[in-house]
Motif scaffolding. Structure first.
Motif, PDB file in Angstrom:
ATOM      1  N   ARG A 133     -44.191   4.782 -71.628  1.00 24.33           N
ATOM      2  CA  ARG A 133     -43.263   4.532 -70.512  1.00 24.33           C
ATOM      3  C   ARG A 133     -41.925   4.109 -71.078  1.00 24.33           C
ATOM      4  NH1 ARG A 133     -44.920   4.927 -65.248  1.00 24.33           N
ATOM      5  NH2 ARG A 133     -43.216   3.818 -64.249  1.00 24.33           N
ATOM      6  N   ASP A 189     -42.805   8.788 -60.969  1.00 19.44           N
ATOM      7  CA  ASP A 189     -44.162   8.467 -60.542  1.00 19.44           C
ATOM      8  C   ASP A 189     -44.570   9.269 -59.306  1.00 19.44           C
ATOM      9  OD1 ASP A 189     -44.635   6.750 -62.616  1.00 19.44           O
ATOM     10  OD2 ASP A 189     -44.027   4.950 -61.531  1.00 19.44           O
ATOM     11  N   LYS A 214     -49.756   4.973 -52.847  1.00 19.35           N
ATOM     12  CA  LYS A 214     -48.760   5.703 -53.638  1.00 19.35           C
ATOM     13  C   LYS A 214     -47.749   6.360 -52.707  1.00 19.35           C
ATOM     14  CE  LYS A 214     -51.049   6.884 -57.929  1.00 19.35           C
ATOM     15  NZ  LYS A 214     -51.950   7.835 -58.585  1.00 19.35           N
TER      16      LYS A 214
END
Length: 938
Positions: free
Chosen positions: A438, A541, A881
DNA sequence: AACTTCACG
DNA sequence: GACGTACGTGAAGTTC
C-alpha cells in the motif's frame, strides 16, 4: 538543580508550533536539493524568538518541547471516531517531522515524546508534577484543550499574540472557570477533534447550563428541571454521549513518563551543533543571526545551486537525456537507489505493465527518479524477443527476481517519511496493491495540474511535459507500436525500455519540483490536499472491490434484444421498401428525406441529414402527412433504443466481468471532467440506463454478493440546493427547509398556482426551467426542451428572473467574474479556468453557460468527493464497501442485516460533507434504498 | 480519426 | 441584426 520551590517550568506544545509554522509560510524548499523545509524554518524561527524572549526576570529554570507520537491513543479505544474528521497530514509536512525534533535538540532544549500519548496528556502530567513540587508552570500554546490546566500556578502563553492566558482569559473564552472547562467542552463537543458533545448545544449554552447547575453531573442528574423542552430532551437523550465526551476532553495527569522534571533543566545551546544544523538546513538569515548572538563565526554556506531558475528550463537542470538512465540488475544496486530515496525523503515512481487495465495488468518494471536526470529502471518481467505462437517467449536475462525486488521496495513505498511522487498514481497504487504493497504517502503531478489548471488543458504526461518542461517524451508507440501490430511492454527489449520508462519517472520528478511551489500561488493547495490526493486510495479500493454483475442475466437479455431487433429490421425494410443498414444515420436520412419526401431535413456540417431522436420523434407525428415515414421513424426509434441497450450494455458489460473476481471493475478518472466531477471508464458505470423501463432492467444484473445487500444513497436535488445557496434565493431556500417538492414550489411561485392545485404539466415546465437555470438558460434552449414557442419560453424565463431576482445577479456576477479572472470558483475554492470567455461569436455563448454551470456542478462534485474521502473510516467496522459513484449517488455492498446501520452512517457523512469548511444555508438531504440488486436499491 | 447518436447526472 | 445555443461526461457504430 532539582525541580522544586521557586522553579519555573516552560512546556512548549511542539505540534502547535509546527502547524503554525507550516501554514504561516509558503512551501519553502531547501535550495540545494528541493527538500521541503518551510515548517522546519518557521519552527526554528519560533524557537529562536522564544529563547530570546524567555530571558530576563521571569526566565524559566526548566523547559521542554512536547510532541505527539503515534496516532492511536487511549481516546481511540474509548471512541473509535476520535479525531476521525482530521485531514491527513500534508505530504510535504510529513518528512519535516523528524527534522523538527532534530531542531529542538540542536537548540539544546529537552525534546520529549511518548509513544501512544498525546502531547496534551504529557503536558497535563508535567504540570501536575511541577505544581506538586511547588513550582510554577507556563504552557506555551493557545490550544483551548489545554485551558483546563490553568490555575494554581499554571498559566498559558500565546506566543503569537504575546499574551498570557490566565483564569480570566479562560473564563472569557468558555464562560466558566478553568475547573469547569471540561464540563463545557463535554457539552459543546468539538468538530475538529470529532468530540460528539450534546447536539445543538454550543459553548454559550453549555456555559449557561453549567453556571446554573454547578457542574456536569449535577446538570445531568437534574436535567428534568431544564425549562426549554428541546434542550432538556437533548441532555436526557445524550447523557451517555456527553459523559463519553467528557472522558475524551479530560487530559490524563498520570501519563507514564520515561523522564523526570529534573531532566528538563535549561541548558545553553551548543553553538557549533546549532550552527551546524541551521547551516545544513540552509537557513541563511537565522544562521547569521544566531552566529552574531554568540559572537561566533558563521560556517561557510553550503554550495548553492545556480541562480534563480527560468520557468521552462532551469539552468541547473539539464534536459532529460535517456543515455544517462541506469538499469537496475541486482539487489545491491536497488538498495543503493532506495537508500537515496530514504536520504532525501522522496522518490518519483512509475510502473510499466502489460495492460492499461490495472486489474489485469502484469507488472513488467518499475522506474525510480531521485533528482532531475538521475533515474533508473528496474526490469522485472521482460520476455525475450517475440517468442512463438505457442508461448515460447522466455524470461529475459539480467532481471531481479520479482519477489526479492518487491520485498526491498515495500518498506520504502510504505515508509511514511518518504514521499512517493507519480503521474496518475492511482494506476501505480493499484498495481502495487495487487502485490500487497500500500503505497503512501503519495504526491501526484496529474492531480496537482488538475487542481491548478482545470479548464486550460488536459493533464496527461505528454501535455504537462511539453507545456511545463518544454520537452517531448519518447512516444510509447516507438516501443510497442500501434494498431494491430502493437505488442505488450514485456516484449520490449530492456535497454530500450530503460530509456523510455526512466524518462517518465524523471519527467514526473521535474514536474513535481515546478508544481509544488506553484500550488500555493494558484490557490490550489487546499483542493489538492483535501479533495484530489486523498481520493486516490479511496477510488483504488472501490475499483478493486468491483461490483458483482450477473453475466447470465445480461446474456439472456442480449438474446431477447437480438430477436426483437431482427423483427424490427424486417418491418423496417418493408416500410422503407428496401433493406438498409438501420444503424447508418446517413442511409436512414437519405431514405426519409430524399426517397420518402419528408420536408425540413437539416444537413449537418458533413452534409448528412440529422436523424437524432428529436428529429425522428417529430417525423413520427406525421401520421397524416406521410404515414410511411412516420411509421419508419417510429420503428427506427424502437430499434435504436434496443440496439443501444444491447451493444453498449448487455453485450459490452459481459466482456468486462473479470474472470477471477466475477465482478466488473470500472476505472474513475479523477482529472477528467473540468468541473471536478469524476468520470467512469472501461466500462462507464455512470450511465447505466434508468430513465426507461426497459433500460432500467439492466440494473437487475448488478447484484449483491452472497449474503450481501446493495445499498444506494443519493443527494436529493443537490445542484438546486447549491444554486439556492450561492444565488441567495430566499423563496427556494425556504422551500428546501420546509422539505417541499422543489419543482412544484417553483411552479407555484412562478405561476401563482397554490400547491394543492398544482398540475403535473405546470410542475414539468417549472422543472425544466429549474434545470435550465443550472445550465445557463436561454430562450432557445428552453423552447426546444419544452417544445413550446421561443417567445413563450422567453416569457417563462423573464418571470423566473422576476420572482427569483438572485438568479440574474448570480449569472451576471459569475460571468463578470469569469471575464475578469479567466476562471470561476466553487464554494470550496476549486477553480475552473474559462479561457474561452473572452472569445467572440458562438464560442462566447458556450463559455458563458459553462461558467454559470461550473460553480454549481463543481460544488456538488466537491461535496460528494468530501463525503467519499470520509466514508471508509465511517463504515469500516460494519463491514461495508463503497462500490460506485454516480455524481450524486453512492452505491455500497454490505452484509445482509447491516443495511440500516450502513444507511445511517453513510447518510450522516454525506449530509455533513460540506462541513466544517462550509455551512450551507439549505439542508443537504440524502435518500436511501436497499435490495438484492441495484434495480431494487435505487 | 471524426462524426453521430444516445446512455447517465 | 445575425449567429448559434441548454451543463458535464463515455461508448458504440458508421463513415472517411
Amino acid at each position: 538543580m532539582a525541580f522544586g520551590k521557586g522553579c519555573h517550568l516552560h512546556l512548549i506544545d511542539g505540534s502547535a508550533f509546527i502547524f503554525r509554522a507550516y501554514h504561516a509560510l509558503p512551501p519553502l524548499t531547501r535550495k540545494s536539493d528541493g527538500l521541503p523545509i518551510g515548517a522546519v524554518a518557521g519552527f526554528c524561527n519560533m524557537l529562536w524568538k522564544y529563547i530570546e524572549d524567555a530571558k530576563g526576570a521571569d526566565a524559566p529554570t526548566h523547559a521542554a518541547v512536547i510532541f505527539d507520537k503515534g496516532s492511536h491513543t487511549f481516546r481511540n479505544d474509548l471512541y473509535d471516531l476520535y479525531k476521525a474528521n482530521r485531514d491527513e497530514m500534508p505530504a510535504d509536512l510529513r518528512p519535516q517531522m523528524p527534522l523538527t525534533r532534530e531542531a529542538t535538540r540542536a537548540f539544546n532544549i529537552a525534546c520529549e515524546e511518548q509513544e501512544g500519548y498525546e502531547a496534551d496528556d504529557m503536558i497535563a502530567t508535567l504540570a501536575r508534577q511541577a505544581r506538586e513540587a511547588g513550582g510554577r508552570v507556563t504552557i506555551i500554546s493557545s490550544d483551548k484543550d489545554l485551558m483546563q490546566l490553568v490555575g494554581g500556578g499554571v498559566e498559558m502563553f500565546d506566543a503569537m499574540k504575546n499574551k498570557v492566558i490566565g483564569p480570566e482569559e479562560v473564563e472569557a473564552k468558555f464562560g466558566v472557570g478553568p475547573d469547569r472547562v471540561i464540563d463545557v467542552q463535554a457539552l459543546a463537543g468539538d468538530s475538529v477533534d470529532n468530540i460528539p458533545g450534546a447536539p445543538g448545544i454550543g459553548v454559550k449554552t453549555a456555559a449557561l447550563l453549567i453556571n446554573e447547575f454547578g457542574d456536569l453531573e449535577t446538570l445531568l442528574a437534574r436535567a428534568e428541571e431544564i425549562k426549554q423542552p428541546k434542550r432538556r430532551q437533548t441532555l436526557i437523550d445524550n447523557a451517555d454521549q456527553i459523559r463519553l465526551s467528557k472522558k475524551l476532553v479530560t487530559l490524563d495527569p498520570e501519563t507514564p513518563l520515561s523522564f523526570t522534571l529534573d531532566d528538563l533543566e535549561i541548558r545553553e545551546p551548543h553553538v557549533e551543533t546549532l550552527l551546524g544544523f541551521l547551516n545544513a538546513m540552509e537557513f541563511r538569515t537565522l544562521t547569521r543571526r544566531v552566529a552574531e548572538k554568540f559572537d561566533a563565526e558563521p560556517p561557510p554556506a553550503p554550495e548553492l545551486a545556480a541562480p534563480e531558475a527560468a520557468p521552462l528550463a532551469e539552468p541547473d537542470e539539464p534536459a532529460p537525456s535517456p543515455d544517462d538512465y541506469v538499469c537496475i540488475r541486482d539487489a545491491d544496486m536497488l538498495r543503493q537507489w532506495l537508500d537515496q530515496a530514504r536520504a532525501r525523503g522522496w522518490v518519483a515512481v512509475d510502473t510499466e505493465t502489460t495492460s492499461l487495465d490495472e486489474m489485469r495488468a502484469e507488472l513488467v518494471g518499475v522506474s525510480l527518479c531521485i533528482e532531475p536526470g538521475q533515474a533508473a529502471y528496474l526490469p522485472l518481467g521482460h520476455t525475450t524477443g517475440d517468442g512463438d505462437l505457442f508461448g515460447g517467449a522466455e524470461r529475459a536475462e539480467g532481471q531481479m527476481d520479482l519477489k526479492t525486488a518487491l520485498s526491498l521496495l515495500k518498506p520504502v513505498l510504505e515508509d511514511p517519511a518518504i514521499l512517493k511522487i507519480g503521474q496518475n498514481m492511482k494506476y501505480d497504487f493499484k498495481i502495487f496493491a495487487r502485490h500487497g504493497i500500500r503505497v503512501g504517502p503519495i504526491e501526484d503531478t496529474m492531480l496537482m495540474s488538475y487542481a491548478m489548471f482545470s479548464g486550460l488543458h488536459n493533464h496527461g504526461m505528454d501535455t504537462l511535459s511539453d507545456r511545463y518542461l518544454g520537452h517531448q517524451p519518447i512516444p510509447i508507440k516507438e516501443l510497442i507500436g500501434s494498431g494491430k501490430s502493437q505488442v505488450t511492454f514485456d516484449k520490449v527489449a530492456i535497454d530500450k525500455a530503460t530509456r523510455y520508462a526512466a524518462e517518465d519517472a524523471d519527467i514526473t520528478l521535474r514536474l513535481w519540483r515546478r508544481f509544488k511551489p506553484r500550488l500555493h500561488r494558484e490557490a490550489a493547495t487546499t483542493i489538492y490536499e483535501t479533495e484530489e490526493r486523498p481520493l486516490i486510495p479511496v477510488l483504488a479500493d472501490m475499483e478493486m472491490a468491483g461490483v458483482r454483475v450477473d453475466a447470465q442475466v445480461l446474456s439472456r437479455m442480449s438474446n431477447a434484444f437480438a430477436q426483437k431487433m431482427a423483427g424490427l429490421e424486417e418491418e423496417i425494410a418493408q416500410v422503407a421498401g428496401t433493406p438498409f443498414n438501420v444503424g447508418s444515420p446517413k442511409q436512414l436520412g437519405e431514405i426519409l428525406f430524399d426517397q420518402m419526401g419528408v420536408e425540413g431535413g437539416k444537413k449537418g456540417k458533413t452534409g448528412a441529414y440529422g436523424t437524432g431522436a428529436d428529429v425522428l420523434e417529430d417525423v413520427a407525428t406525421l401520421e397524416d402527412v406521410n404515414p410511411g415515414a412516420a411509421k419508419l421513424a417510429s420503428l427506427v426509434l424502437d430499434w435504436r433504443q434496443i440496439s443501444k441497450l444491447k451493444s453498449t450494455y448487455t453485450d459490452a458489460l459481459q466482456t468486462h466481468v473479470h474472470p477471477e473476481t466475477g465482478r466488473v471493475h470500472t476505472s474513475y478518472s479523477i482529472a477528467g471532467a473540468n468541473t471536478g466531477r469524476l468520470a467512469s471508464t472501461d466500462p462507464n458505470l455512470q450511465n447505466i440506463p434508468v430513465r426507461s423501463e426497459e433500460g432500467r432492467r439492466i440494473r437487475e444484473a448488478f447484484v449483491a454478493g452472497p449474503g450481501m445487500t446493495i445499498v444506494s444513497l443519493d443527494y436529493s436535488q443537490i445542484e438546486l440546493r447549491i444554486l439556492a445557496h450561492v444565488a441567495d434565493l430566499p423563496e427556494m431556500k425556504a422551500a428546501f427547509r420546509d422539505g417541499l417538492d422543489i419543482h412544484a414550489a417553483t411552479a407555484s411561485e412562478m405561476f401563482d398556482v397554490p400547491l394543492d392545485q398544482m398540475t403535473s404539466e405546470i410542475r414539468r415546465q417549472a422543472k425544466a426551467i429549474n434545470f435550465g437555470v443550472i445550465y445557463g438558460i436561454s430562450g432557445f434552449g428552453l423552447a426546444r426542451n419544452l417544445r413550446i414557442p421561443r417567445k413563450e419560453a422567453q416569457g417563462f424565463i423573464d418571470r423566473y428572473f422576476e420572482r427569483f431576482p438572485g438568479i440574474r445577479t448570480y449569472m451576471d456576477d459569475t460571468v463578470a467574474f469569469a471575464k475578469e479572472h479567466k476562471y470561476v470558483e466553487t464554494l470550496f475554492g476549486r477553480r475552473i479556468h474559462t479561457p474561452e470567455i473572452a472569445a467572440k461569436g458562438p464560442a462566447a455563448g458556450f463559455a458563458k453557460r459553462a461558467a454559470i454551470n461550473a460553480p454549481i456542478q463543481g460544488a456538488a462534485a466537491d461535496i460528494i468527493r468530501r463525503a467519499m474521502i470520509r466514508m471508509p473510516a465511517a463504515i469500516k467496522d460494519l463491514p461495508a464497501k463503497m462500490l460506485l459513484q454516480v455524481h450524486d449517488e453512492l452505491i455500497f455492498e454490505v452484509e445482509q442485516g447491516k443495511a440500516e446501520a450502513l444507511i445511517a452512517a453513510a447518510r450522516s457523512v454525506m449530509e455533513g460533507a460540506a462541513e466544517p469548511v462550509m455551512k450551507l444555508s439549505v439542508p443537504l438531504v440524502v435518500d436511501a434504498g436497499q435490495g438484492a440488486s441495484w434495480a431494487e436499491a435505487h
